[in-house]
Design a protein around this motif. Structure first.
Motif, PDB file in Angstrom:
ATOM      1  N   HIS A  75       0.928  -1.212   0.086  1.00 41.52           N
ATOM      2  CA  HIS A  75      -0.031  -0.106  -0.250  1.00 41.52           C
ATOM      3  C   HIS A  75       0.832   1.286   0.025  1.00 41.52           C
ATOM      4  CE1 HIS A  75      -3.311   2.615   0.482  1.00 41.52           C
ATOM      5  NE2 HIS A  75      -3.029   2.952   1.616  1.00 41.52           N
ATOM      6  N   THR A  76       0.830   1.961  -1.127  1.00 39.68           N
ATOM      7  CA  THR A  76       1.378   3.230  -1.307  1.00 39.68           C
ATOM      8  C   THR A  76       0.379   4.159  -1.846  1.00 39.68           C
ATOM      9  OG1 THR A  76       3.612   4.436  -2.020  1.00 39.68           O
ATOM     10  CG2 THR A  76       2.543   2.692  -3.541  1.00 39.68           C
ATOM     11  N   ARG A  77       1.040   5.336  -1.960  1.00 43.88           N
ATOM     12  CA  ARG A  77       0.078   6.371  -2.634  1.00 43.88           C
ATOM     13  C   ARG A  77      -0.079   5.938  -4.140  1.00 43.88           C
ATOM     14  NH1 ARG A  77       1.387  12.957  -3.255  1.00 43.88           N
ATOM     15  NH2 ARG A  77      -0.719  13.620  -4.372  1.00 43.88           N
ATOM     16  N   PHE A  78      -1.633   6.078  -4.385  1.00 41.83           N
ATOM     17  CA  PHE A  78      -2.303   5.662  -5.937  1.00 41.83           C
ATOM     18  C   PHE A  78      -1.884   6.920  -6.781  1.00 41.83           C
ATOM     19  CE2 PHE A  78      -5.792   2.375  -4.908  1.00 41.83           C
ATOM     20  CZ  PHE A  78      -4.933   1.749  -3.953  1.00 41.83           C
ATOM     21  N   PRO A  79      -1.835   6.636  -7.826  1.00 43.52           N
ATOM     22  CA  PRO A  79      -1.668   7.836  -8.907  1.00 43.52           C
ATOM     23  C   PRO A  79      -2.892   8.584  -8.770  1.00 43.52           C
ATOM     24  CG  PRO A  79      -1.503   5.802  -9.920  1.00 43.52           C
ATOM     25  CD  PRO A  79      -1.971   5.308  -8.497  1.00 43.52           C
ATOM     26  N   GLU A  80      -2.765   9.690  -8.749  1.00 45.02           N
ATOM     27  CA  GLU A  80      -3.748  10.877  -8.422  1.00 45.02           C
ATOM     28  C   GLU A  80      -4.300  11.169  -9.893  1.00 45.02           C
ATOM     29  OE1 GLU A  80      -4.646  11.598  -5.564  1.00 45.02           O
ATOM     30  OE2 GLU A  80      -3.465  10.571  -4.346  1.00 45.02           O
ATOM     31  N   VAL A  81      -5.536  10.738  -9.948  1.00 47.11           N
ATOM     32  CA  VAL A  81      -6.127  10.960 -11.464  1.00 47.11           C
ATOM     33  C   VAL A  81      -7.408  11.873 -11.225  1.00 47.11           C
ATOM     34  CG1 VAL A  81      -6.983  10.009 -13.609  1.00 47.11           C
ATOM     35  CG2 VAL A  81      -5.239   8.744 -12.191  1.00 47.11           C
ATOM     36  N   THR A  82      -7.595  12.955 -12.073  1.00 47.20           N
ATOM     37  CA  THR A  82      -8.860  13.776 -11.954  1.00 47.20           C
ATOM     38  C   THR A  82      -9.289  14.032 -13.510  1.00 47.20           C
ATOM     39  OG1 THR A  82      -7.671  15.906 -11.962  1.00 47.20           O
ATOM     40  CG2 THR A  82      -8.209  14.756  -9.872  1.00 47.20           C
ATOM     41  N   ASP A  83     -10.462  14.338 -13.490  1.00 46.70           N
ATOM     42  CA  ASP A  83     -11.198  14.930 -14.890  1.00 46.70           C
ATOM     43  C   ASP A  83     -10.876  13.655 -15.920  1.00 46.70           C
ATOM     44  OD1 ASP A  83     -11.853  17.359 -13.633  1.00 46.70           O
ATOM     45  OD2 ASP A  83      -9.798  18.065 -14.205  1.00 46.70           O
ATOM     46  N   ARG A  84     -11.336  12.605 -15.419  1.00 43.59           N
ATOM     47  CA  ARG A  84     -11.243  11.318 -16.576  1.00 43.59           C
ATOM     48  C   ARG A  84     -12.750  10.606 -16.451  1.00 43.59           C
ATOM     49  NH1 ARG A  84      -7.927  14.233 -17.954  1.00 43.59           N
ATOM     50  NH2 ARG A  84      -5.944  13.741 -18.787  1.00 43.59           N
ATOM     51  N   LYS A  85     -13.665  11.591 -16.130  1.00 42.86           N
ATOM     52  CA  LYS A  85     -15.068  10.821 -16.099  1.00 42.86           C
ATOM     53  C   LYS A  85     -15.165   9.981 -14.793  1.00 42.86           C
ATOM     54  CE  LYS A  85     -16.191  11.658 -21.017  1.00 42.86           C
ATOM     55  NZ  LYS A  85     -15.005  11.915 -21.224  1.00 42.86           N
ATOM     56  N   GLY A  86     -14.373  10.376 -13.734  1.00 43.18           N
ATOM     57  CA  GLY A  86     -14.305   9.636 -12.446  1.00 43.18           C
ATOM     58  C   GLY A  86     -12.594  10.080 -12.207  1.00 43.18           C
ATOM     59  N   GLU A  87     -12.540   9.920 -10.717  1.00 41.28           N
ATOM     60  CA  GLU A  87     -11.294  10.210 -10.211  1.00 41.28           C
ATOM     61  C   GLU A  87     -10.746   8.919  -9.631  1.00 41.28           C
ATOM     62  OE1 GLU A  87     -11.927  13.547  -7.686  1.00 41.28           O
ATOM     63  OE2 GLU A  87     -12.248  15.004  -9.352  1.00 41.28           O
ATOM     64  N   LEU A  88      -9.339   9.256  -9.161  1.00 40.59           N
ATOM     65  CA  LEU A  88      -8.583   8.272  -8.499  1.00 40.59           C
ATOM     66  C   LEU A  88      -7.791   8.492  -7.141  1.00 40.59           C
ATOM     67  CD1 LEU A  88      -8.053   5.012  -8.506  1.00 40.59           C
ATOM     68  CD2 LEU A  88      -6.117   5.557  -9.808  1.00 40.59           C
ATOM     69  N   THR A  89      -8.230   8.129  -6.108  1.00 47.05           N
ATOM     70  CA  THR A  89      -7.393   8.721  -5.181  1.00 47.05           C
ATOM     71  C   THR A  89      -6.944   7.525  -4.158  1.00 47.05           C
ATOM     72  OG1 THR A  89      -9.544   8.871  -3.631  1.00 47.05           O
ATOM     73  CG2 THR A  89      -8.812  11.107  -4.758  1.00 47.05           C
ATOM     74  N   THR A  90      -6.206   7.910  -3.158  1.00 52.22           N
ATOM     75  CA  THR A  90      -5.464   6.966  -2.393  1.00 52.22           C
ATOM     76  C   THR A  90      -6.192   6.651  -1.226  1.00 52.22           C
ATOM     77  OG1 THR A  90      -3.394   7.880  -2.799  1.00 52.22           O
ATOM     78  CG2 THR A  90      -3.451   6.233  -1.060  1.00 52.22           C
ATOM     79  N   PRO A  91      -6.766   5.231  -1.037  1.00 55.27           N
ATOM     80  CA  PRO A  91      -7.691   4.899   0.224  1.00 55.27           C
ATOM     81  C   PRO A  91      -6.882   4.881   1.495  1.00 55.27           C
ATOM     82  CG  PRO A  91      -7.069   3.184  -1.039  1.00 55.27           C
ATOM     83  CD  PRO A  91      -6.462   4.101  -1.964  1.00 55.27           C
ATOM     84  N   PRO A  92      -7.501   5.088   2.567  1.00 52.88           N
ATOM     85  CA  PRO A  92      -6.590   5.012   3.950  1.00 52.88           C
ATOM     86  C   PRO A  92      -6.002   3.673   4.091  1.00 52.88           C
ATOM     87  CG  PRO A  92      -8.863   5.704   4.322  1.00 52.88           C
ATOM     88  CD  PRO A  92      -8.651   5.605   2.988  1.00 52.88           C
ATOM     89  N   PHE A  93      -5.091   3.381   4.762  1.00 54.25           N
ATOM     90  CA  PHE A  93      -4.618   1.976   4.831  1.00 54.25           C
ATOM     91  C   PHE A  93      -5.497   1.220   5.852  1.00 54.25           C
ATOM     92  CE2 PHE A  93      -1.766  -0.856   7.444  1.00 54.25           C
ATOM     93  CZ  PHE A  93      -1.443  -1.834   6.053  1.00 54.25           C
ATOM     94  N   PRO A  94      -6.265   1.604   6.800  1.00 54.19           N
ATOM     95  CA  PRO A  94      -7.336   0.608   7.296  1.00 54.19           C
ATOM     96  C   PRO A  94      -8.360   0.092   6.227  1.00 54.19           C
ATOM     97  CG  PRO A  94      -6.986   2.712   8.808  1.00 54.19           C
ATOM     98  CD  PRO A  94      -5.959   2.876   7.363  1.00 54.19           C
TER      99      PRO A  94
END
Length: 774
Positions: free
Chosen positions: A327-346
């Motif tokens: 688990h590490t920081r996910f690629p940060e993706v925005t404005d692609r008809k959806g977004e990708l963010t990093t979930p918390p480790f728990p």
């Protein structure tokens, strides 16, 4: 005059807002004149509840071992289908990208691009599927004592924002702590790194304004056409990885690991799950709960992923082989008809713990490791050291990230040119499927249902025989179920009691109009406007024409809104004495209904899952009405309503008659062909691709599900939804079907001088004849 008419219309609806209900219904007490916002909100509530409730059924530890293995194999096959990893790969063969490169006896010879401490880097390519060739870098460890040694093999899949050069340290883009492939190369791995399909916005020369407005990444561009054909950009990357793994096994390789970060991490997880010949997997910055997968970039959309294939269930398919999840920081993706963010480790820990349940046990197997990386590192020392120990590879590993001062020897190398070749190769493969899709669908639908429909060396007498439709109608039943479940999608959710509510909203000299609400599910209602002719006698039963609006419409648009596309066709039919009902369909509010479709896709539904359920309730209610002849309920829709006309009556057989206006098309090309005039590849309508529809059902096949009911097409010569030649091409398939079974007059098409609108001339005549009214 138009202002006076509109004022009268609004006053008319206001006067009756609390007026008497229709007999047999409860009063509809509401000040709302437009129920679409509350129906849309209810549909979102419904699908969000169903996503939350989606749970897989774990195997029982008490089940025999063979039974559990069989269940895992079925799950792997289902996952392959969902990813589109269904094509036979070409024989593995790697060649160096160099004019002087040679490839013989499994060995590579050519000019390397770089040399590092203990390894050499080559630019390579390998054929994966017809038309699609992968490219990337190959890292060969130095021989020991002059002999090529057995070395562990690794296919490393970068994120879509990175290049193979970035992850091996040939560029300065990534810090040393994120050059994962370099760490494995320093540990003596033989490594193949495919270049990914990137996320940059796709543009064309000269600029295409429709394409520019759609704001598609390269990944979405491939996704749109591939999804319709049962393929996926992620699936192509998995195929490239597995082709590379196949080749590595042919080398002096002791084992093969598939690893990746971000988008590559997802591909690595799925690749190891579906191919048991992969020995181990290393997944970084990708593992998480899939409950919110619908909110991620559109190119990640997978149909019916849940409940069977959440990340825990997918990981369970890798057991007992080693798997490390970093688990590490996910690629940060925005404005692609959806977004990708990093979930918390728990949250990641919670999904990891579910692996135990997915394998029918109490915890994940001991060969599975979960590691939280230090900061934003990828493949940091504790993770890689633990992984090497688990897979039995003894290598000295530095605690600090290795630094290799690699210099790319290529002059003027541009990774964008390589990306374009990969992008073009994926598209080339998809378009080959589109080009042969008509034959594929006919073999799937018509020929399997009625062998005598197959073209062949028939005798003259056979060619002129009239076939018995009974066998075809019977065989089509299974296709109808398949269309309903696999294309439109269904939810395992019982329909509610109708609880009809109504209010009178208007009265003219010809008809009385009522708003009607029906319950569909606890969260969702159906809404429509019923027009009852005033000249109907007591005890008389009349036919009903369900008049369906198009995109962004509401029921009143078909009645008296004065919109030229509709020509008030529901009111015109009511004035002729037909009962009409104008339902509300959920394609209103632009991206609001597209997100509804995205959410539904996650659990095997689509926008038409909701629409079909609503129409099922509407039909049940209409058939119960004393004024209605339940055997004569027809469907007439324009635009998105015409799209509904092809889909809903194909499933709901109580619609006894169908008119498709302003929509009939060669749908596969309309959705998946970049060159189709005004096609959906360049539009803002990103909900249009339906999983694998291009290989199974186009409008000819949908009409085959409507057969032998009367079916009519209304086509304006200037309607931009298609061009006449493609409409004629697809309709010819329908006409042939009806003719071969001896009922050619039960289908028809009219071309009129006009655009995207209801014409109401020949279509009305056809309707009167087959609804037998007046």
């Amino acid at each position: 005059m138009r202002s006076l008419r509109l004022t009268f219309l609004l006053l008319g609806f206001a006067v009756f807002s609390h007026a008497e209900p229709l007999s047999g219904t409860l009063p509809l007490d509401s000040d709302e004149s437009d129920f679409s916002p509350r129906i849309m909100a209810g549909a979102h509530e419904l699908v969000e509840r169903l996503i939350e409730e989606a749970e897989s059924t774990p195997p029982s530890l008490l089940a025999p071992q063979q039974e559990r293995e069989d269940a895992n194999q079925r799950s792997r096959e289902a996952l392959r289908q969902k990813l589109g990893v269904v094509d036979k790969r070409l024989a593995p063969r790697i060649e160096i990208v160099s004019e002087s490169a040679l490839s013989f006896e499994g060995k590579l010879q050519g000019i390397p691009v770089a040399e590092g401490p203990g390894f050499t880097v080559y630019p390579v390519r390998w054929e994966v599927l017809p038309g699609f060739t992968a490219e990337g870098l190959y890292i060969e460890p130095e021989p020991v004592g002059g002999l090529t040694r057995d070395a562990p093999g690794l296919v490393y899949l970068p994120d879509a924002s990175d290049t193979p050069e970035d992850v091996i340290g040939l560029t300065a883009k990534l810090p040393a702590s994120q050059q994962t492939a370099l760490r494995f190369a320093s540990a003596g791995f033989r490594i193949l790194i495919p270049a990914p399909l990137d996320r940059e916005i796709y543009s064309s020369e000269p600029e295409d304004h429709r394409l520019a407005r759609s704001q598609q990444s390269h990944r979405e561009w491939i996704y749109r056409q591939a999804f319709q054909m049962g393929r996926h950009p992620l699936g192509y990357e998995i195929q490239a990885a597995l082709a590379g793994a196949d080749w590595l096994r042919d080398q002096r390789t002791s084992s093969v690991t598939v690893a990746g970060y971000g988008e590559g991490g997802r591909a690595a997880l799925y690749a190891a799950a579906i191919d048991s010949s992969v020995d181990h997997a290393f997944v970084s910055g990708a593992f998480a709960s899939r409950q919110k997968a619908w909110s991620e970039p559109i190119d990640r959309n997978l149909f019916r992923l849940l409940p069977e294939h959440g990340d825990a269930e997918v990981a369970a398919l890798i057991a007992p082989r080693p798997l490390l999840i970093e688990h590490t920081r996910f690629p940060e993706v925005t404005d692609r008809k959806g977004e990708l963010t990093t979930p918390p480790f728990p949250e990641v820990e919670s999904e990891f713990r579910r692996i135990g349940n997915a394998i029918g046990g109490l915890s994940a197997p001991p060969s599975f490791l979960l590691h939280e990386a230090n900061g934003e590192a990828r493949g940091d020392f504790p993770a890689v050291a633990a992984f090497l120990q688990t897979i039995g590879v003894e290598r000295e590993l530095s605690r600090v990230p290795p630094v290799a001062l690699l210099i790319d020897q290529r002059q003027g190398f541009d990774p964008a040119i390589r990306r374009q070749r990969i992008f073009s190769g994926m598209q080339r493969h998809v378009q080959s499927l589109v080009d042969r899709s008509t034959q594929t669908r006919e073999e799937f639908f018509f020929f399997s249902a009625e062998p005598d429909l197959r073209p062949g060396p028939w005798s003259v007498e056979k060619r002129h025989d009239t076939l018995d439709p009974a066998n075809f109608i019977e065989a089509a039943k299974s296709k109808r179920i398949q269309f309903s479940q696999d294309i439109l999608g269904t939810f395992d959710e019982p329909l509610s009691e109708l609880s009809p509510r109504s209010r009178k909203i208007k009265e003219t000299e010809h008809y009385v109009a009522y708003d009607v609400l029906l319950d569909v599910c606890p969260e969702m209602e159906a809404w429509g406007t019923l027009l009852l002719p005033k000249d109907q006698k007591d005890g008389e039963k009349r036919p009903v024409v369900v008049c369906q609006h198009g995109r962004n419409g509401i029921p009143r648009d078909t009645i008296d809104a004065g919109k030229p596309a509709y020509n008030d066709f529901a009111a015109r039919l009511a004035e002729e004495g037909f009962i009409t009902f104008s339902p509300f369909n959920l394609y209103r509010g632009e991206d609001e209904y597209r997100w509804l479709d995205r959410k539904a896709n996650l659990i095997g539904g689509t926008l038409f899952t909701f629409i079909t359920a609503s129409h099922s309730q509407i039909l049940t209610w209409l058939k119960s009405r004393p004024e209605v002849d339940p055997t004569r309920i027809g469907f007439y829709g324009l635009s998105y309503g015409g799209e509904t006309a092809m889909r809903v009556p194909a499933v709901l057989e109580d619609y006894s008659f169908v008119i498709c206006s302003g929509d009939f098309n060669h749908w596969t090309r309309k959705v998946a062909d970049p060159d189709f005039p005004n096609g959906f590849m360049k539009s803002i309508e990103w909900e249009m691709p339906y999983w694998n529809m291009g290989n199974t059902f186009d409008y000819g096949e949908m009409a085959g599900l409507i057969f032998p009911r009367p079916f009519f097409v209304e086509r304006g010569h200037h309607d931009g939804v298609s061009v006449d030649r493609w409409v004629a091409f697809e309709y010819a398939r329908v006409r042939r079907l009806y003719a071969l079974f001896g009922i050619p007059k039960k289908t028809g098409i009219t071309y009129f001088r006009g655009g995207h609108s209801i014409d109401g001339e020949e279509s009305f005549s056809f309707l009167r004849e087959y609804l037998r009214f007046p």
